[in-house]
Write an enzyme that holds these catalytic residues in place. Structure first.
Site, PDB file in Angstrom:
ATOM      1  N   GLY A  38       0.782  -1.232   0.000  1.00 12.41           N
ATOM      2  CA  GLY A  38       0.000   0.000   0.000  1.00 12.41           C
ATOM      3  C   GLY A  38       0.808   1.274   0.000  1.00 12.41           C
ATOM      4  O   GLY A  38       1.774   1.442  -0.747  1.00 12.41           O
ATOM      5  N   GLY A  40       2.834   2.319   2.151  1.00 10.91           N
ATOM      6  CA  GLY A  40       4.197   2.144   2.642  1.00 10.91           C
ATOM      7  C   GLY A  40       5.186   2.030   1.494  1.00 10.91           C
ATOM      8  O   GLY A  40       6.244   2.668   1.502  1.00 10.91           O
ATOM      9  N   TYR A 200      -9.535  -0.670  16.162  1.00 13.26           N
ATOM     10  CA  TYR A 200      -8.775   0.166  15.223  1.00 13.26           C
ATOM     11  C   TYR A 200      -8.824   1.627  15.671  1.00 13.26           C
ATOM     12  O   TYR A 200      -7.806   2.329  15.691  1.00 13.26           O
ATOM     13  CB  TYR A 200      -9.343   0.005  13.814  1.00 13.26           C
ATOM     14  CG  TYR A 200      -8.489   0.628  12.734  1.00 13.26           C
ATOM     15  CD1 TYR A 200      -7.220   0.121  12.439  1.00 13.26           C
ATOM     16  CD2 TYR A 200      -8.940   1.729  11.994  1.00 13.26           C
ATOM     17  CE1 TYR A 200      -6.435   0.684  11.444  1.00 13.26           C
ATOM     18  CE2 TYR A 200      -8.154   2.301  11.001  1.00 13.26           C
ATOM     19  CZ  TYR A 200      -6.909   1.778  10.731  1.00 13.26           C
ATOM     20  OH  TYR A 200      -6.128   2.340   9.747  1.00 13.26           O
TER      21      TYR A 200
END
Length: 315
Positions: A38, A40, A200
């Site tokens: 992604g 990153g 989350y």
């Protein structure tokens, strides 16, 4: 300060152009966690192409090698002075973090910018190798431990920055430490009260508070910290979640190229020292993190230190 639609659409490459007068990037050593998927990958790629020396950190050697080779080819093609190297570090294991960080410090590797980008969102309750509720364990505690161990390198190479990828999902309940302790216990009903979105949310709020805590504690050492919302992007993070369950956190979407922009902004933009501790969205500073008090920040810091101390005693 609100962000305009034009800044919403900006890519990491656009930000590099915006910071063009800042040729410092060629001297920077930047570490990116979660660098094998992604945003990153995109964050590491853009910074390396801009001329930085980038450490890509991930838990799979195969993926790391693949990403490193791809970026290296691009660097050669564009005759960039940047470099990339891969390093194994599994945020699900405090021992793995310790092993990686101690070697990094031992090798006297330079470090100017630490980008805490890795993140997980679980469909089912799980715990880390060390028995921590996994989402908080990876997204916050693992990163906090890594930061603690790498701090000598950041101080030695100051002025330096810590950039923490949070999320606008952080908005919600304050941290429930009692619940977090229970979910990180060996009790049969450890998962009582656990929720996919709430776990989350709590971890992303911890990210924001951690940036505030770092900012207040290390300003005199010239280490600044920033948290940010990257945007909502189709990445591995959400790959195993049924779509209907995600409706609560779906917003206007960004591409990975756009998703890396705010991270790159916090890493490279000159003059952000006065905004240390703040939360960014669409490559723009906001005041969202300002509402949290010193008491909130100190509680998070002390709790984090306690958890790390307890879980690393025998490492």
């Amino acid at each position: 300060m609100g962000s305009s639609n034009t800044r919403f659409r900006m890519t990491g490459q656009d930000i590099v152009k915006e910071c063009d007068g800042n040729s410092e990037v060629k001297n920077l050593h930047i570490l990116v966690t979660g660098a094998t998927s992604g945003i990153g990958i995109e964050t590491g790629r853009i910074l390396a192409l801009a001329g930085a020396n980038v450490y890509l950190v991930g838990r799979s050697e195969t993926k790391l090698n693949e990403v490193r080779e791809n970026i290296s080819k691009e660097i050669q093609k564009q005759s960039s002075t940047g470099t990339v190297q891969g390093a194994i570090c599994d945020l699900n294991s405090l021992a793995s973090i310790k092993q990686f960080a101690e070697k990094f410090i031992r090798d006297k590797s330079p470090l100017n910018i630490l980008i805490l980008n890795a993140g997980i969102l679980n469909f089912n309750f799980a715990q880390t190798v060390d028995g921590l509720e996994q989402v908080m364990g990876v997204n916050h505690i693992g990163h906090a431990y890594l930061t603690q161990l790498l701090m000598p390198a950041l101080i030695a190479n100051a002025p330096s920055r810590i950039v923490i990828v949070s999320s606008q999902v952080h908005v919600g309940s304050p941290l429930n430490y009692q619940a977090l302790e229970h979910m990180s216990s060996t009790a049969d009903n450890a998962k009582k009260g656990w929720g996919m979105i709430s776990s989350y949310q709590q971890s992303k709020l911890a990210n924001l508070l951690f940036a505030r805590a770092i900012a207040s504690r290390y300003k005199d050492k010239q280490v600044t910290a920033y948290s940010l919302h990257p945007g909502v992007i189709d990445t591995n993070l959400t790959s195993s979640i049924p779509l209907s369950r995600l409706l609560t956190i779906l917003y206007k979407k960004k591409t990975p190229e756009q998703g890396a922009a705010t991270t790159v902004y916090c890493a490279l933009k000159p003059g952000l020292e006065n905004e240390t501790g703040r939360y960014f969205n669409d490559s723009t500073v906001t005041h969202l993190a300002d509402k949290w008090t010193d008491e909130d920040i100190n509680t998070l810091w002390e709790w984090t230190e306690k958890v790390i101390r307890e879980r690393t005693t025998n490492l």
